[in-house]
Design a protein around this motif. Structure first.
Motif, PDB file in Angstrom:
ATOM      1  N   GLU A 183      58.350  70.698  66.700  1.00 45.21           N
ATOM      2  CA  GLU A 183      57.942  71.954  67.342  1.00 45.21           C
ATOM      3  C   GLU A 183      57.249  72.898  66.364  1.00 45.21           C
ATOM      4  O   GLU A 183      56.950  74.030  66.722  1.00 45.21           O
ATOM      5  CB  GLU A 183      59.161  72.676  67.932  1.00 45.21           C
ATOM      6  CG  GLU A 183      59.672  72.125  69.225  1.00 45.21           C
ATOM      7  CD  GLU A 183      60.698  73.056  69.853  1.00 45.21           C
ATOM      8  OE1 GLU A 183      60.452  73.556  70.951  1.00 45.21           O
ATOM      9  OE2 GLU A 183      61.756  73.282  69.221  1.00 45.21           O
ATOM     10  N   ARG A 184      57.011  72.448  65.178  1.00 45.09           N
ATOM     11  CA  ARG A 184      56.511  73.296  64.108  1.00 45.09           C
ATOM     12  C   ARG A 184      55.226  74.044  64.475  1.00 45.09           C
ATOM     13  O   ARG A 184      54.980  75.161  64.015  1.00 45.09           O
ATOM     14  CB  ARG A 184      56.284  72.426  62.868  1.00 45.09           C
ATOM     15  CG  ARG A 184      55.315  72.954  61.836  1.00 45.09           C
ATOM     16  CD  ARG A 184      55.789  74.217  61.139  1.00 45.09           C
ATOM     17  NE  ARG A 184      54.710  74.774  60.348  1.00 45.09           N
ATOM     18  CZ  ARG A 184      54.418  74.365  59.121  1.00 45.09           C
ATOM     19  NH1 ARG A 184      55.131  73.409  58.558  1.00 45.09           N
ATOM     20  NH2 ARG A 184      53.427  74.910  58.457  1.00 45.09           N
ATOM     21  N   GLY A 185      54.397  73.477  65.344  1.00 43.04           N
ATOM     22  CA  GLY A 185      53.109  74.081  65.649  1.00 43.04           C
ATOM     23  C   GLY A 185      53.191  75.485  66.191  1.00 43.04           C
ATOM     24  O   GLY A 185      52.265  76.286  65.996  1.00 43.04           O
ATOM     25  N   LEU A 186      54.282  75.829  66.875  1.00 40.94           N
ATOM     26  CA  LEU A 186      54.413  77.180  67.426  1.00 40.94           C
ATOM     27  C   LEU A 186      54.488  78.207  66.311  1.00 40.94           C
ATOM     28  O   LEU A 186      53.838  79.263  66.374  1.00 40.94           O
ATOM     29  CB  LEU A 186      55.644  77.252  68.329  1.00 40.94           C
ATOM     30  CG  LEU A 186      55.923  78.527  69.131  1.00 40.94           C
ATOM     31  CD1 LEU A 186      56.606  79.605  68.322  1.00 40.94           C
ATOM     32  CD2 LEU A 186      54.673  79.038  69.815  1.00 40.94           C
ATOM     33  N   LEU A 187      55.248  77.924  65.255  1.00 43.34           N
ATOM     34  CA  LEU A 187      55.334  78.863  64.137  1.00 43.34           C
ATOM     35  C   LEU A 187      54.004  78.974  63.407  1.00 43.34           C
ATOM     36  O   LEU A 187      53.650  80.039  62.898  1.00 43.34           O
ATOM     37  CB  LEU A 187      56.442  78.432  63.173  1.00 43.34           C
ATOM     38  CG  LEU A 187      57.864  78.510  63.740  1.00 43.34           C
ATOM     39  CD1 LEU A 187      58.864  77.973  62.720  1.00 43.34           C
ATOM     40  CD2 LEU A 187      58.227  79.929  64.136  1.00 43.34           C
ATOM     41  N   ASP A 188      53.241  77.884  63.355  1.00 37.68           N
ATOM     42  CA  ASP A 188      51.908  77.944  62.758  1.00 37.68           C
ATOM     43  C   ASP A 188      50.996  78.879  63.551  1.00 37.68           C
ATOM     44  O   ASP A 188      50.205  79.638  62.973  1.00 37.68           O
ATOM     45  CB  ASP A 188      51.280  76.550  62.707  1.00 37.68           C
ATOM     46  CG  ASP A 188      51.930  75.653  61.662  1.00 37.68           C
ATOM     47  OD1 ASP A 188      52.513  76.189  60.700  1.00 37.68           O
ATOM     48  OD2 ASP A 188      51.852  74.423  61.816  1.00 37.68           O
ATOM     49  N   PRO A 193      52.083  73.609  75.088  1.00 43.47           N
ATOM     50  CA  PRO A 193      52.796  73.340  73.837  1.00 43.47           C
ATOM     51  C   PRO A 193      51.832  72.960  72.724  1.00 43.47           C
ATOM     52  O   PRO A 193      50.921  72.139  72.946  1.00 43.47           O
ATOM     53  CB  PRO A 193      53.736  72.181  74.201  1.00 43.47           C
ATOM     54  CG  PRO A 193      54.006  72.379  75.659  1.00 43.47           C
ATOM     55  CD  PRO A 193      52.697  72.879  76.226  1.00 43.47           C
ATOM     56  N   PRO A 194      51.961  73.553  71.547  1.00 44.48           N
ATOM     57  CA  PRO A 194      50.989  73.304  70.479  1.00 44.48           C
ATOM     58  C   PRO A 194      50.754  71.832  70.171  1.00 44.48           C
ATOM     59  O   PRO A 194      49.617  71.432  69.873  1.00 44.48           O
ATOM     60  CB  PRO A 194      51.602  74.036  69.285  1.00 44.48           C
ATOM     61  CG  PRO A 194      52.318  75.185  69.910  1.00 44.48           C
ATOM     62  CD  PRO A 194      52.908  74.619  71.174  1.00 44.48           C
TER      63      PRO A 194
END
Length: 208
Positions: free
Chosen positions: A65-70, A175-176
């Motif tokens: 799910e890291r893409g959301l924080l990016d 979703p990213p």
């Protein structure tokens, strides 16, 4: 960050041993409640914890799910997306369901069981903007916060647009991990435009 806030993790002290969904109690590592700034203008709402979030107890962490924080870092709302407990500005992260099942999505009953947690966070934070990430979070907001039916809310069509809701504005995001480069650019451009508006002058003044 609110001056009275002691921690970004589960700042409202919600039940971290919740056993309302017995089947999920057997598969989860953590009950993943909201995380971030209780004075936030923006509440990001995902579907349910990923493997990384389940392990850490912090929403939207881990490679899956890291893409959301990016995305948040790109608009200066997250200082260090690689951190175990990222520092957020004006942003609160949460889910429509709080526990992970590794083999299936949450059931409708599990979503309904978790509704009081989500509704309480949104009510207490009183944000200006809700950012649903994915189709199901967008649908879950439809009845409560818009005059639209679920059938009128397609995440692909609504991505990077603003929906005028009841008391809130809603900015849907694919979703990213599923976004094309063009969709990511479109979202960042639209969100940057939104951030250029001075929400902070109007926060708390509108009737709900």
């Amino acid at each position: 960050m609110d001056a009275e806030q002691e921690s970004q993790a589960n700042p409202y002290g919600m039940d971290e041993e919740c056993r309302n969904c017995p089947e999920l109690c057997e598969t989860r590592e953590n009950v993943v409640h909201g995380y971030g700034d209780v004075g936030a203008d923006f509440v990001v709402i995902g579907d349910s914890p990923s493997r990384g979030a389940d392990a850490s107890g912090v929403p939207f962490t881990g490679e899956d799910e890291r893409g959301l924080l990016d995305v948040l870092a790109a608009v200066d709302l997250c200082e260090d997306p690689d951190a175990a407990e990222p520092e957020l500005a004006q942003t609160f992260l949460t889910y429509i369901t709080r526990c992970r099942h590794p083999e299936r999505p949450a059931t409708d009953e599990e979503v309904r069981t978790c509704e009081p947690y989500l509704n309480s966070e949104v009510r207490m934070i009183n944000p200006e903007l809700l950012l649903p990430v994915g189709q199901r979070p967008l649908e879950e907001l439809a009845f409560e916060y818009t005059t639209l039916s679920r059938d009128e809310l397609d995440i692909g069509e609504r991505h990077a647009t603003t929906i005028r809701g009841r008391g809130f504005e809603i900015l849907p995001m694919i979703p990213p991990a599923e976004q094309t480069d063009a969709e990511r650019t479109a979202f960042l451009e639209h969100f940057s435009d939104v951030l250029g508006q001075d929400y902070r002058q109007t926060k708390g003044r509108r009737g709900r």
